[in-house]
Design a protein around this motif. Structure first.
Motif, PDB file in Angstrom:
ATOM      1  N   GLN A  13      -0.051  40.328 -52.687  1.00  0.00           N
ATOM      2  CA  GLN A  13      -0.441  38.943 -52.452  1.00  0.00           C
ATOM      3  C   GLN A  13      -0.697  38.178 -53.743  1.00  0.00           C
ATOM      4  OE1 GLN A  13      -4.275  38.014 -50.758  1.00  0.00           O
ATOM      5  NE2 GLN A  13      -5.079  40.053 -51.136  1.00  0.00           N
ATOM      6  N   VAL A  14      -1.254  38.819 -54.766  1.00  0.00           N
ATOM      7  CA  VAL A  14      -1.548  38.111 -56.012  1.00  0.00           C
ATOM      8  C   VAL A  14      -0.254  37.643 -56.670  1.00  0.00           C
ATOM      9  CG1 VAL A  14      -2.595  38.281 -58.295  1.00  0.00           C
ATOM     10  CG2 VAL A  14      -3.674  39.416 -56.339  1.00  0.00           C
ATOM     11  N   ILE A  15       0.692  38.547 -56.782  1.00  0.00           N
ATOM     12  CA  ILE A  15       1.955  38.209 -57.448  1.00  0.00           C
ATOM     13  C   ILE A  15       2.758  37.215 -56.622  1.00  0.00           C
ATOM     14  CG2 ILE A  15       4.169  39.151 -58.199  1.00  0.00           C
ATOM     15  CD1 ILE A  15       2.636  41.749 -58.897  1.00  0.00           C
ATOM     16  N   THR A  16       2.904  37.480 -55.322  1.00  0.00           N
ATOM     17  CA  THR A  16       3.753  36.623 -54.490  1.00  0.00           C
ATOM     18  C   THR A  16       3.187  35.216 -54.358  1.00  0.00           C
ATOM     19  OG1 THR A  16       4.486  38.551 -53.212  1.00  0.00           O
ATOM     20  CG2 THR A  16       4.852  36.382 -52.234  1.00  0.00           C
ATOM     21  N   LEU A  17       1.891  35.088 -54.132  1.00  0.00           N
ATOM     22  CA  LEU A  17       1.315  33.756 -53.935  1.00  0.00           C
ATOM     23  C   LEU A  17       1.259  32.961 -55.235  1.00  0.00           C
ATOM     24  CD1 LEU A  17      -1.505  34.552 -51.360  1.00  0.00           C
ATOM     25  CD2 LEU A  17       0.822  33.766 -50.951  1.00  0.00           C
ATOM     26  N   LEU A  48      -4.114  31.536 -46.946  1.00  0.00           N
ATOM     27  CA  LEU A  48      -3.631  30.839 -48.132  1.00  0.00           C
ATOM     28  C   LEU A  48      -2.115  30.721 -48.126  1.00  0.00           C
ATOM     29  CD1 LEU A  48      -4.171  29.454 -50.796  1.00  0.00           C
ATOM     30  CD2 LEU A  48      -4.286  31.703 -51.902  1.00  0.00           C
ATOM     31  N   ALA A  49      -1.430  31.754 -47.653  1.00  0.00           N
ATOM     32  CA  ALA A  49       0.030  31.676 -47.553  1.00  0.00           C
ATOM     33  C   ALA A  49       0.438  30.540 -46.620  1.00  0.00           C
ATOM     34  CB  ALA A  49       0.596  33.005 -47.057  1.00  0.00           C
ATOM     35  N   LYS A  50      -0.302  30.383 -45.516  1.00  0.00           N
ATOM     36  CA  LYS A  50      -0.012  29.279 -44.596  1.00  0.00           C
ATOM     37  C   LYS A  50      -0.263  27.922 -45.250  1.00  0.00           C
ATOM     38  CE  LYS A  50      -0.832  31.697 -40.224  1.00  0.00           C
ATOM     39  NZ  LYS A  50      -1.548  31.672 -38.935  1.00  0.00           N
ATOM     40  N   GLN A  51      -1.330  27.837 -46.040  1.00  0.00           N
ATOM     41  CA  GLN A  51      -1.607  26.584 -46.742  1.00  0.00           C
ATOM     42  C   GLN A  51      -0.474  26.232 -47.702  1.00  0.00           C
ATOM     43  OE1 GLN A  51      -5.588  27.493 -48.356  1.00  0.00           O
ATOM     44  NE2 GLN A  51      -6.305  25.686 -47.253  1.00  0.00           N
ATOM     45  N   LEU A  52      -0.024  27.229 -48.455  1.00  0.00           N
ATOM     46  CA  LEU A  52       1.052  26.983 -49.410  1.00  0.00           C
ATOM     47  C   LEU A  52       2.357  26.618 -48.711  1.00  0.00           C
ATOM     48  CD1 LEU A  52       0.328  29.863 -51.942  1.00  0.00           C
ATOM     49  CD2 LEU A  52       0.143  27.416 -52.399  1.00  0.00           C
ATOM     50  N   LEU A  53       2.645  27.272 -47.579  1.00  0.00           N
ATOM     51  CA  LEU A  53       3.865  26.953 -46.840  1.00  0.00           C
ATOM     52  C   LEU A  53       3.795  25.535 -46.278  1.00  0.00           C
ATOM     53  CD1 LEU A  53       6.605  28.015 -45.901  1.00  0.00           C
ATOM     54  CD2 LEU A  53       5.483  28.908 -43.847  1.00  0.00           C
ATOM     55  N   THR A  54       2.625  25.150 -45.774  1.00  0.00           N
ATOM     56  CA  THR A  54       2.442  23.781 -45.283  1.00  0.00           C
ATOM     57  C   THR A  54       2.688  22.783 -46.403  1.00  0.00           C
ATOM     58  OG1 THR A  54       0.812  24.549 -43.672  1.00  0.00           O
ATOM     59  CG2 THR A  54       0.822  22.200 -44.161  1.00  0.00           C
TER      60      THR A  54
END
Length: 481
Positions: free
Chosen positions: A372-376, A407-413
């Protein structure tokens, strides 16, 4: 650090909602007023999901992938050595300077930033987590729920609301409940001495088996006990975890029964502590002064965590020229360290060079595509570099493995918004709102998404209409609690 507006789940939604996870097979637990003779594990997990959504919607939960990675690794290391584990545990951090931790139904364990900042070493932090894990595995909350209803006649839903408020913010929660409940009911919101003793005993065994120092359990309780002497109000942790002097003595005596070992200091703990002090403690200029003073006084030993904390404070103050040599030095020592990689992304994004962050992270993402750290951070850098297709690809791939990652959902939004894909943006925003229980607002967002679907896109229309009906049904279920 990803951009700060994404780090906290701000309390922007009404606390009247008691959220639940948005799934097609959604089913709220039966929380009627009849006596609850037993709490089956599947019902306990369902109640835990409801409570976790409430926490996300009303508390400053930190969505910091580096700290999430650290605290989840530490927590699951303890869980792997615990007995009577019946479901997966999840660990999260709340931005609160009080020393506190709590656990509730379904294996959800919350930790305040103040606990991380004030713990002297990793064994002290782990001792508190092990204690909370024991409360869950021994089903102390389930027993207390039954006892409360038997004694007070309260509804289960009402008791859960009070319990949640008290666990997350004990002094505030007790103040709210004291207006309507007797002192007897209030006392039931704290763990009993018997439960505390059992959690101490089982938690210490877990702590030792996981490779930590059991003596630090007593050291931590002694530290809290000392704080009680000099403050009118006791540490928040003690409002729900009573601390008679006999308990400190019992814990110290029990720790002496374990064989003596050599315990190495954990760099990851010290890095996490520095990050909390730099990012979630005082203002950056004050934190900078703290780190500079500690570095000046640290003539011996590894100063990596102090230099890391100083680099963070300098980046937050946009002192990039001063921060760069510190970061280069740290990365030269440990190129794959997740704390350092995350901060390097902050540096490049903050200094207006997100493309350099992409170039640096690409190789690490190929090696650890699901981290998650690297991907996000990679996705965040892609958004800042206006490479929205790459960001979408990274996030959608990541969410195949972690579909509920907030957080992934926030970034995708955010990605859909930049792409001007209004239908996808409103649907993704609805998903975020549903995760904190704002189902009516989520339904409104789905309706907006439908307004941007072409007439010939029949499959999308059917899917969104089904989702709209689902959110409305969820809201009705919540209203029945």
């Amino acid at each position: 650090m990803l951009i700060k507006r994404m780090l906290l789940c701000c309390a922007v939604f009404s606390s009247a909602f008691i959220p639940a996870k948005a799934k097609s097979n959604f089913e709220l637990p039966d929380l009627g007023t009849s006596a609850l003779q037993a709490l089956p594990f599947e019902k306990e997990r369902a109640i835990g999901e409801v409570m976790m959504m409430q926490v996300r919607g009303t508390s400053p939960v930190i969505n910091d992938p580096v700290l999430d990675e650290y605290i989840s690794t530490l927590g699951n290391q303890l869980v792997s050595h615990a007995n009577d584990v019946r479901f997966p545990f999840s660990f999260f951090i709340i931005n609160n300077q009080d020393i506190n931790a709590f656990a509730f139904y379904g294996g959800h364990v919350g930790i305040h930033t103040g606990l991380i900042a004030q713990a002297d070493n990793e064994s002290q932090l782990a001792s508190v987590l092990g204690h909370e894990i024991a409360h869950v595995t021994q089903r102390h909350l389930a027993r207390r729920l039954q006892q409360q209803q038997d004694n007070s006649g309260m509804t289960i839903a009402g008791m859960i609301a009070g319990l949640l408020a008290t666990l997350v913010s004990p002094d505030a929660g007790l103040a709210i409940i004291s207006g309507t409940q007797t002192q007897s009911a209030l006392s039931q919101l704290t763990h009993s001495r018997g439960a505390e003793q059992e959690a101490d005993r089982i938690g210490m065994r877990t702590l030792y088996d996981a490779g930590f120092d059991p003596k630090e359990s007593g050291e931590f309780l002694t530290k809290l006990s000392a704080q009680m002497r000099y403050k009118q109000k006791p540490p928040v942790f003690l409002l729900t975890h009573p601390l008679p002097q006999s308990r400190v003595s019992d814990v110290r005596l029990r720790a002496q029964q374990y064989e003596t070992r050599q315990y190495k200091s954990s760099l990851q703990f010290h890095l996490a502590k520095s990050r909390v002090i730099a990012r979630y403690g005082s203002d950056s200029d004050i934190s900078e002064a703290i780190f500079r003073k500690n570095l000046k006084n640290s003539a011996f030993g590894d100063t990596s965590a102090l230099r890391y904390g100083l680099a963070l404070t300098l980046i937050d103050q946009k002192k990039f020229t001063q921060a760069k040599p510190l970061l280069d030095e740290l990365l030269a020592q440990d190129p794959g360290n997740l704390f350092y990689l995350d901060t390097l992304t902050d540096f490049y994004v903050g200094s207006g060079e997100p493309q350099k962050a992409l170039e640096h992270l690409q190789a690490f993402h190929q090696l650890r595509p699901n981290n998650q750290v690297i991907t996000l951070n990679y996705a965040h850098a892609a958004i800042e570099a206006k490479e929205y297709e790459l960001a979408e690809e990274l996030l959608r791939g990541f969410m195949l493995d972690k579909p509920e990652h907030f957080l992934a959902k926030q970034l995708l939004t955010d990605t859909y918004k930049h792409q001007n894909d209004k239908a996808a943006y409103h649907e993704a925003n609805a998903d975020l709102l549903a995760q904190v229980g704002a189902y009516m607002k989520a339904a409104d967002e789905v309706q907006k998404a439908l307004n941007h679907i072409e007439p010939q896109e029949e499959i999308k229309q059917k899917r969104l209409k089904a989702l709209l009906a689902q959110y409305r049904a969820m809201q009705k279920e919540l209203a029945n609690l």
